[in-house]
Design an enzyme around this catalytic site. Structure first.
Site, PDB file in Angstrom:
ATOM      1  N   GLU A 173      53.907  43.821  29.840  1.00  0.00           N
ATOM      2  CA  GLU A 173      52.764  43.107  30.432  1.00  0.00           C
ATOM      3  C   GLU A 173      51.521  44.004  30.476  1.00  0.00           C
ATOM      4  O   GLU A 173      51.620  45.199  30.752  1.00  0.00           O
ATOM      5  CB  GLU A 173      53.142  42.678  31.858  1.00  0.00           C
ATOM      6  CG  GLU A 173      52.079  41.864  32.547  1.00  0.00           C
ATOM      7  CD  GLU A 173      52.530  41.374  33.931  1.00  0.00           C
ATOM      8  OE1 GLU A 173      53.570  41.843  34.439  1.00  0.00           O
ATOM      9  OE2 GLU A 173      51.813  40.544  34.504  1.00  0.00           O
ATOM     10  N   ARG A 184      41.832  43.935  43.287  1.00  0.00           N
ATOM     11  CA  ARG A 184      40.966  42.762  43.261  1.00  0.00           C
ATOM     12  C   ARG A 184      41.408  41.757  44.327  1.00  0.00           C
ATOM     13  O   ARG A 184      42.065  42.133  45.285  1.00  0.00           O
ATOM     14  CB  ARG A 184      40.982  42.172  41.843  1.00  0.00           C
ATOM     15  CG  ARG A 184      40.492  43.190  40.789  1.00  0.00           C
ATOM     16  CD  ARG A 184      40.436  42.586  39.416  1.00  0.00           C
ATOM     17  NE  ARG A 184      39.496  41.466  39.375  1.00  0.00           N
ATOM     18  CZ  ARG A 184      39.432  40.601  38.360  1.00  0.00           C
ATOM     19  NH1 ARG A 184      40.229  40.745  37.309  1.00  0.00           N
ATOM     20  NH2 ARG A 184      38.566  39.614  38.394  1.00  0.00           N
ATOM     21  N   ARG A 196      32.305  38.620  29.220  1.00  0.00           N
ATOM     22  CA  ARG A 196      32.554  38.140  30.584  1.00  0.00           C
ATOM     23  C   ARG A 196      32.641  39.325  31.555  1.00  0.00           C
ATOM     24  O   ARG A 196      33.272  40.340  31.245  1.00  0.00           O
ATOM     25  CB  ARG A 196      33.857  37.324  30.642  1.00  0.00           C
ATOM     26  CG  ARG A 196      35.115  38.170  30.523  1.00  0.00           C
ATOM     27  CD  ARG A 196      36.397  37.373  30.475  1.00  0.00           C
ATOM     28  NE  ARG A 196      36.812  36.841  31.744  1.00  0.00           N
ATOM     29  CZ  ARG A 196      38.097  36.826  32.151  1.00  0.00           C
ATOM     30  NH1 ARG A 196      39.056  37.306  31.380  1.00  0.00           N
ATOM     31  NH2 ARG A 196      38.415  36.316  33.311  1.00  0.00           N
ATOM     32  N   ALA A 235      44.872  34.594  33.816  1.00  0.00           N
ATOM     33  CA  ALA A 235      45.053  33.882  35.090  1.00  0.00           C
ATOM     34  C   ALA A 235      46.435  33.226  35.194  1.00  0.00           C
ATOM     35  O   ALA A 235      46.965  33.062  36.301  1.00  0.00           O
ATOM     36  CB  ALA A 235      43.955  32.835  35.252  1.00  0.00           C
ATOM     37  N   ASP A 255      59.342  31.276  32.329  1.00  0.00           N
ATOM     38  CA  ASP A 255      60.570  30.679  31.779  1.00  0.00           C
ATOM     39  C   ASP A 255      60.625  30.828  30.258  1.00  0.00           C
ATOM     40  O   ASP A 255      61.680  31.126  29.694  1.00  0.00           O
ATOM     41  CB  ASP A 255      60.677  29.194  32.155  1.00  0.00           C
ATOM     42  CG  ASP A 255      61.046  28.991  33.618  1.00  0.00           C
ATOM     43  OD1 ASP A 255      61.440  29.971  34.280  1.00  0.00           O
ATOM     44  OD2 ASP A 255      60.938  27.843  34.093  1.00  0.00           O
ATOM     45  N   ARG A 314      45.341  37.776  42.886  1.00  0.00           N
ATOM     46  CA  ARG A 314      45.634  38.423  41.599  1.00  0.00           C
ATOM     47  C   ARG A 314      46.700  39.505  41.732  1.00  0.00           C
ATOM     48  O   ARG A 314      47.122  40.098  40.739  1.00  0.00           O
ATOM     49  CB  ARG A 314      44.367  39.061  41.006  1.00  0.00           C
ATOM     50  CG  ARG A 314      43.304  38.061  40.626  1.00  0.00           C
ATOM     51  CD  ARG A 314      42.125  38.763  39.964  1.00  0.00           C
ATOM     52  NE  ARG A 314      40.929  37.966  40.110  1.00  0.00           N
ATOM     53  CZ  ARG A 314      40.560  36.992  39.278  1.00  0.00           C
ATOM     54  NH1 ARG A 314      41.286  36.712  38.228  1.00  0.00           N
ATOM     55  NH2 ARG A 314      39.459  36.300  39.492  1.00  0.00           N
ATOM     56  N   TYR A 370      35.834  43.846  33.335  1.00  0.00           N
ATOM     57  CA  TYR A 370      36.682  43.851  32.126  1.00  0.00           C
ATOM     58  C   TYR A 370      36.189  44.797  31.039  1.00  0.00           C
ATOM     59  O   TYR A 370      36.894  44.992  30.044  1.00  0.00           O
ATOM     60  CB  TYR A 370      36.796  42.420  31.575  1.00  0.00           C
ATOM     61  CG  TYR A 370      37.490  41.476  32.530  1.00  0.00           C
ATOM     62  CD1 TYR A 370      38.860  41.555  32.720  1.00  0.00           C
ATOM     63  CD2 TYR A 370      36.772  40.523  33.260  1.00  0.00           C
ATOM     64  CE1 TYR A 370      39.512  40.703  33.608  1.00  0.00           C
ATOM     65  CE2 TYR A 370      37.403  39.666  34.147  1.00  0.00           C
ATOM     66  CZ  TYR A 370      38.771  39.759  34.316  1.00  0.00           C
ATOM     67  OH  TYR A 370      39.406  38.930  35.190  1.00  0.00           O
ATOM     68  N   HIS A 430      49.383  34.692  37.282  1.00  0.00           N
ATOM     69  CA  HIS A 430      49.478  34.492  38.733  1.00  0.00           C
ATOM     70  C   HIS A 430      49.965  33.097  39.106  1.00  0.00           C
ATOM     71  O   HIS A 430      50.169  32.802  40.287  1.00  0.00           O
ATOM     72  CB  HIS A 430      48.102  34.722  39.382  1.00  0.00           C
ATOM     73  CG  HIS A 430      47.375  35.913  38.841  1.00  0.00           C
ATOM     74  ND1 HIS A 430      47.890  37.190  38.902  1.00  0.00           N
ATOM     75  CD2 HIS A 430      46.177  36.032  38.205  1.00  0.00           C
ATOM     76  CE1 HIS A 430      47.038  38.038  38.330  1.00  0.00           C
ATOM     77  NE2 HIS A 430      45.995  37.349  37.899  1.00  0.00           N
ATOM     78  N   HIS A 446      47.283  44.029  31.818  1.00  0.00           N
ATOM     79  CA  HIS A 446      46.055  43.464  32.397  1.00  0.00           C
ATOM     80  C   HIS A 446      44.944  44.469  32.142  1.00  0.00           C
ATOM     81  O   HIS A 446      45.137  45.675  32.359  1.00  0.00           O
ATOM     82  CB  HIS A 446      46.192  43.230  33.905  1.00  0.00           C
ATOM     83  CG  HIS A 446      47.292  42.284  34.227  1.00  0.00           C
ATOM     84  ND1 HIS A 446      47.161  40.930  34.097  1.00  0.00           N
ATOM     85  CD2 HIS A 446      48.560  42.511  34.626  1.00  0.00           C
ATOM     86  CE1 HIS A 446      48.297  40.345  34.414  1.00  0.00           C
ATOM     87  NE2 HIS A 446      49.168  41.284  34.740  1.00  0.00           N
ATOM     88  N   PRO A 448      44.007  32.691  28.858  1.00  0.00           N
ATOM     89  CA  PRO A 448      42.674  32.103  28.950  1.00  0.00           C
ATOM     90  C   PRO A 448      41.553  33.098  29.272  1.00  0.00           C
ATOM     91  O   PRO A 448      41.746  34.033  30.046  1.00  0.00           O
ATOM     92  CB  PRO A 448      42.813  31.073  30.076  1.00  0.00           C
ATOM     93  CG  PRO A 448      44.024  31.477  30.825  1.00  0.00           C
ATOM     94  CD  PRO A 448      44.936  32.133  29.835  1.00  0.00           C
ATOM     95  N   ASN A 449      40.436  32.841  28.644  1.00  0.00           N
ATOM     96  CA  ASN A 449      39.171  33.568  28.848  1.00  0.00           C
ATOM     97  C   ASN A 449      39.131  34.964  28.238  1.00  0.00           C
ATOM     98  O   ASN A 449      38.077  35.613  28.248  1.00  0.00           O
ATOM     99  CB  ASN A 449      38.810  33.641  30.355  1.00  0.00           C
ATOM    100  CG  ASN A 449      38.674  32.260  30.954  1.00  0.00           C
ATOM    101  OD1 ASN A 449      37.944  31.433  30.420  1.00  0.00           O
ATOM    102  ND2 ASN A 449      39.386  31.987  32.034  1.00  0.00           N
ATOM    103  N   SER A 459      42.059  44.691  33.763  1.00  0.00           N
ATOM    104  CA  SER A 459      41.554  45.177  35.055  1.00  0.00           C
ATOM    105  C   SER A 459      42.723  45.597  35.951  1.00  0.00           C
ATOM    106  O   SER A 459      43.882  45.283  35.666  1.00  0.00           O
ATOM    107  CB  SER A 459      40.747  44.076  35.743  1.00  0.00           C
ATOM    108  OG  SER A 459      41.601  42.985  36.087  1.00  0.00           O
ATOM    109  N   ASN A 464      49.220  39.551  27.849  1.00  0.00           N
ATOM    110  CA  ASN A 464      48.259  39.454  28.938  1.00  0.00           C
ATOM    111  C   ASN A 464      48.046  37.952  29.139  1.00  0.00           C
ATOM    112  O   ASN A 464      47.275  37.329  28.402  1.00  0.00           O
ATOM    113  CB  ASN A 464      46.940  40.147  28.606  1.00  0.00           C
ATOM    114  CG  ASN A 464      45.966  40.089  29.768  1.00  0.00           C
ATOM    115  OD1 ASN A 464      46.221  39.397  30.764  1.00  0.00           O
ATOM    116  ND2 ASN A 464      44.851  40.793  29.660  1.00  0.00           N
TER     117      ASN A 464
END
Ligand code: DHK
Length: 151
Positions: A99, A108, A19, A78, A88, A112, A24, A81, A101, A11-12, A103, A75
């Site tokens: 994985e 942070r 943003r 949110a 799963d 996070r 970011y 977390h 990220h 998301p986002n 940032s 990625n």
């Protein structure tokens, strides 16, 4: 083993470049996609790059990845977390997971600092901006090719 990599974004991330640019950066997800595709094609791999704001859609894409790809770069934003369901789904694919990220999640807010996905990830890249996607794709390719040599 298909020479194909799935990159999944949560998301986002569709608003990367707009943003919170102080956190970011100014680069967009479209640029990340292009860099990932270039890195994959260079080594003879195909790459699908997807983004959704919906947890259930992400889970469906991950489940369907089982026979189609040889690695997943993710990625989960949110959901990293919060989502045991995404963890799963990744686990059931039995695919290597890389994985990312954008940032540095450790510099942070405390909420996070923990990612469910890290517990099964082959590698975690964070704080490198969108270059982190490229590092993850390159590492995925390296792992796939060296696993082929072992078999
Ligand atoms: C992206 C998000 O949207 C946040 O919810 C995560 C991650 C960090 C990133 O850095 O790419 O906490």
């Amino acid at each position: 083993m298909p020479r194909a990599i799935l990159v999944v974004n949560g998301p986002n991330l569709n608003l990367l470049g707009i943003r919170e640019v102080g956190i970011y950066g100014c680069d967009t997800l479209e640029t990340a996609e292009k860099l990932c595709r270039d890195a994959a094609v260079k080594d003879g791999f195909t790459l699908d790059f997807k983004q959704s704001n919906s947890e259930s859609e992400l889970i469906e894409w991950i489940q369907e990845a089982r026979d189609k790809y040889s690695a997943i770069v993710i990625n989960a934003a949110a959901f990293s977390h919060t989502s045991i369901a995404i963890l799963d789904a990744l686990t059931l694919t039995k695919l290597p997971v890389f994985e990312v990220h954008v940032s540095n999640i450790f510099a942070r807010e405390e909420f996070r600092n923990y990612s469910y996905i890290s517990s099964i990830a082959k590698s975690v890249v964070c704080g490198c901006g969108i270059d982190g996607y490229v590092y993850a794709v390159q590492n995925a390719i390296k792992c796939i090719l060296s696993a082929e040599k072992v078999v």
